[in-house]
Design an enzyme around this catalytic site. Structure first.
Site, PDB file in Angstrom:
ATOM      1  CE1 TYR A 295      -3.257   2.890   0.721  1.00 32.40           C
ATOM      2  CE2 TYR A 295      -2.640   2.792   3.044  1.00 32.40           C
ATOM      3  CZ  TYR A 295      -3.342   3.397   2.007  1.00 32.40           C
ATOM      4  OH  TYR A 295      -4.119   4.487   2.271  1.00 32.40           O
ATOM      5  CB  ILE A 296       3.303   2.635   2.413  1.00 30.62           C
ATOM      6  CG1 ILE A 296       2.224   2.842   3.480  1.00 30.62           C
ATOM      7  CG2 ILE A 296       4.336   3.766   2.451  1.00 30.62           C
ATOM      8  CD1 ILE A 296       2.714   2.743   4.909  1.00 30.62           C
TER       9      ILE A 296
ATOM     10  CG  ASN B 282       7.816 -11.635   0.033  1.00 28.25           C
ATOM     11  OD1 ASN B 282       6.935 -10.769   0.086  1.00 28.25           O
ATOM     12  ND2 ASN B 282       8.249 -12.271   1.111  1.00 28.25           N
TER      13      ASN B 282
ATOM     14  CE  LYS C 263      -0.273  -2.805   6.406  1.00 29.52           C
ATOM     15  NZ  LYS C 263      -0.812  -1.653   5.782  1.00 29.52           N
TER      16      LYS C 263
ATOM     17  CE1 TYR D 236       4.403  -3.054  12.212  1.00 30.43           C
ATOM     18  CE2 TYR D 236       3.073  -1.710  13.707  1.00 30.43           C
ATOM     19  CZ  TYR D 236       3.800  -1.846  12.541  1.00 30.43           C
ATOM     20  OH  TYR D 236       3.925  -0.769  11.701  1.00 30.43           O
TER      21      TYR D 236
ATOM     22  CE1 TYR E  53       6.241   6.013   6.694  1.00 31.26           C
ATOM     23  CE2 TYR E  53       5.393   3.778   6.884  1.00 31.26           C
ATOM     24  CZ  TYR E  53       6.263   4.686   6.307  1.00 31.26           C
ATOM     25  OH  TYR E  53       7.118   4.259   5.341  1.00 31.26           O
TER      26      TYR E  53
ATOM     27  N   PRO F 184      -8.592  -4.155  22.820  1.00 34.24           N
ATOM     28  CG  PRO F 184      -8.490  -6.366  23.562  1.00 34.24           C
ATOM     29  CD  PRO F 184      -9.174  -5.482  22.566  1.00 34.24           C
ATOM     30  N   GLY F 185      -5.452  -2.830  23.806  1.00 32.67           N
ATOM     31  CA  GLY F 185      -4.213  -2.247  23.277  1.00 32.67           C
ATOM     32  C   GLY F 185      -4.392  -0.878  22.644  1.00 32.67           C
ATOM     33  CG  ASP F 186      -7.481   0.518  19.846  1.00 35.63           C
ATOM     34  OD1 ASP F 186      -6.460   0.182  19.220  1.00 35.63           O
ATOM     35  OD2 ASP F 186      -8.620   0.495  19.351  1.00 35.63           O
TER      36      ASP F 186
HETATM   37  N1  UDP Z   1     -11.409   1.427  14.861  1.00 34.88           N
HETATM   38  C1  UDP Z   1     -12.752   1.120  15.008  1.00 34.88           C
HETATM   39  N2  UDP Z   1     -13.287   0.081  14.280  1.00 34.88           N
HETATM   40  C2  UDP Z   1     -12.544  -0.659  13.407  1.00 34.88           C
HETATM   41  C3  UDP Z   1     -11.165  -0.340  13.267  1.00 34.88           C
HETATM   42  C4  UDP Z   1     -10.645   0.707  14.000  1.00 34.88           C
HETATM   43  O1  UDP Z   1     -13.465   1.756  15.778  1.00 34.88           O
HETATM   44  O2  UDP Z   1     -13.071  -1.587  12.787  1.00 34.88           O
HETATM   45  C5  UDP Z   1     -10.846   2.561  15.610  1.00 34.88           C
HETATM   46  C6  UDP Z   1      -9.703   2.185  16.543  1.00 34.88           C
HETATM   47  O3  UDP Z   1     -10.205   1.792  17.799  1.00 34.88           O
HETATM   48  C7  UDP Z   1      -8.907   3.496  16.596  1.00 34.88           C
HETATM   49  C8  UDP Z   1      -9.105   4.082  15.198  1.00 34.88           C
HETATM   50  O4  UDP Z   1     -10.280   3.468  14.680  1.00 34.88           O
HETATM   51  O5  UDP Z   1      -9.492   4.399  17.521  1.00 34.88           O
HETATM   52  C9  UDP Z   1      -7.943   3.778  14.266  1.00 34.88           C
HETATM   53  O6  UDP Z   1      -7.661   2.398  14.285  1.00 34.88           O
HETATM   54  P1  UDP Z   1      -6.711   1.709  13.214  1.00 34.88           P
HETATM   55  O7  UDP Z   1      -6.726   0.232  13.492  1.00 34.88           O
HETATM   56  O8  UDP Z   1      -7.101   2.145  11.837  1.00 34.88           O
HETATM   57  O9  UDP Z   1      -5.284   2.326  13.500  1.00 34.88           O
HETATM   58  P2  UDP Z   1      -4.377   2.338  14.839  1.00 34.88           P
HETATM   59  O10 UDP Z   1      -4.387   3.755  15.291  1.00 34.88           O
HETATM   60  O11 UDP Z   1      -4.981   1.404  15.814  1.00 34.88           O
HETATM   61  O12 UDP Z   1      -3.045   1.929  14.367  1.00 34.88           O
END
Ligand code: UDP
Length: 370
Positions: free
Chosen positions: A16-17, A37, A89, A160, A188, A304-306
């Protein structure tokens, strides 16, 4: 001025990038050689790149983990620099399969760095080893409120992000040992959107993890509704806030980074973001306004993790690279939708049979090596 067009090796150039960066490099008078690849990308990208840029694409099909192959590619093409994008990624996958990530991303970087040292050191006619590396805002972890600057502490919250952090550290050590290296690290934020031609765009395999491709798949009817992860964050509307950056701006950032390394000879680490955060609901509303497509959604549990919010202080990139993001959220949504609506199944849309795609390759004068 030399008439010879400078070459650049673009690892992961079919992704993509990478594909968007390919177009920008060519428009800047730099000839990219793609090393890929196709583990996470589609071979149809190559023919699309030839169509957009009106010239055959030079592809080295192979793995960055294969050090001898990378060294051979460098010797044959003698690029003035390398943009290293190849790697895995997906955060969730990295939690489930950490070794795949540690091996693929870290060993991939080591393989490339060793091959570059073998070819470019001691510094000879090819010039010093010059590298642009794709890192991520994930290395900041949960940085709290406010814009994030490059000197903020780094921490990892998944394998990751950990691999990117380790590679950043490795690059710093390599640079300290051999100051001839010129290294630009790009962190990024959230790249979205697509080339305005709609010939290239984001085409995740399986269920998209990221917001924009999920959202466009809902809009095209491939998925019933968007799940918004969390409505109770300490943000203005309770949904997560991110710094979305148009992929075209991000690709421009790579050209600016390369030019800066070549002009100044100084290594750097910069954020590539807009400096403006948008909530998930703001993105959904902007998408509906820009496209007229309804997007059903449900607010569900946090993922989780957000983190609650994450947006860049992009001032260093402006200062050092003379680069800033220009495209609006509306353009990001409109371009993402144009790509999705014209390619409902991504690159697999309207794919010809293997035989006729070979014919297309010939017609386009595609130059495939390896
Ligand atoms: N998000 C969401 N629904 C989805 C995918 C993402 O609500 O199906 C939210 C996610 O919780 C975050 C934002 O969109 O607040 C961006 O998420 P993304 O996975 O695109 O990128 P990240 O910042 O996590 O790398």
């Amino acid at each position: 001025m030399s008439k010879q067009v400078p070459r650049i090796l673009l690892t992961g150039g079919a992704g993509y990038i990478g594909s968007h960066t390919f177009v920008k490099l060519r428009q800047a008078g730099i000839e990219p050689v793609i090393l890929d690849n196709f583990a996470n990308s589609h071979p149809a990208v190559i023919e699309r790149l030839a169509r957009i840029t009106g010239a055959p694409v030079c592809l080295e099909r192979g793995d960055v983990l294969d050090r001898a192959f990378v060294e051979d590619v460098l010797r044959r093409h003698a690029p003035a620099g390398v943009i290293h994008l190849a790697g895995d990624k997906a955060v969730g996958e990295s939690v489930a399969h950490p070794l795949k990530y540690f091996r693929g991303n870290i060993a991939g970087a080591i393989s490339l760095l060793e091959a570059m040292e073998a070819v470019y050191l001691p510094v000879g006619p090819l010039g010093p080893p010059t590298l642009v590396f794709s890192s991520t805002a994930t290395v900041y972890g949960d940085a709290g409120t406010g814009p994030i600057a490059e000197d903020f502490p780094r921490r990892h919250s998944n394998p990751y992000g950990h691999t990117k952090l380790v590679i950043e550290d490795m690059l710093e050590a390599v640079q300290a040992a051999r100051p001839e290296w010129r290294i630009g690290v790009l962190r990024y934020f959230n790249p979205v959107g697509a080339h305005p031609s709609a010939l290239i765009g984001e085409d995740p395999t399986g269920t998209p993890n990221n917001l924009m491709p999920y959202l466009t798949q809902v809009a095209i009817g491939r998925r019933s509704h968007l799940r918004i992860f969390g409505g109770d964050y300490p943000t203005p509307d309770g949904t997560g806030v991110r710094d979305y950056i148009h992929i075209e701006d991000l690709a421009d950032g790579h050209v600016a980074a390369l030019r800066t390394l070549q002009r100044t000879g100084e290594s750097f680490t910069v954020n590539l973001g807009t400096g403006r955060g948008y909530s998930v609901l703001e993105v959904v509303n902007a998408f509906v306004d820009a496209t007229g497509c309804p997007v059903p959604y449900r607010i569900v549990e946090r993922r989780p993790g957000d983190v609650a919010q994450c947006y860049a202080d992009p001032s260093r990139a402006m200062q050092l690279l003379g680069w800033e993001a220009k495209r609006t959220l509306e353009q990001m949504c409109a371009d993402a939708w144009r790509w999705q609506s014209r390619n409902p199944q991504g690159y697999a849309s309207g794919m010809a049979s293997a035989a006729s795609s070979q014919a297309t390759e010939k017609e386009n004068g595609l130059l495939v090596i390896g």
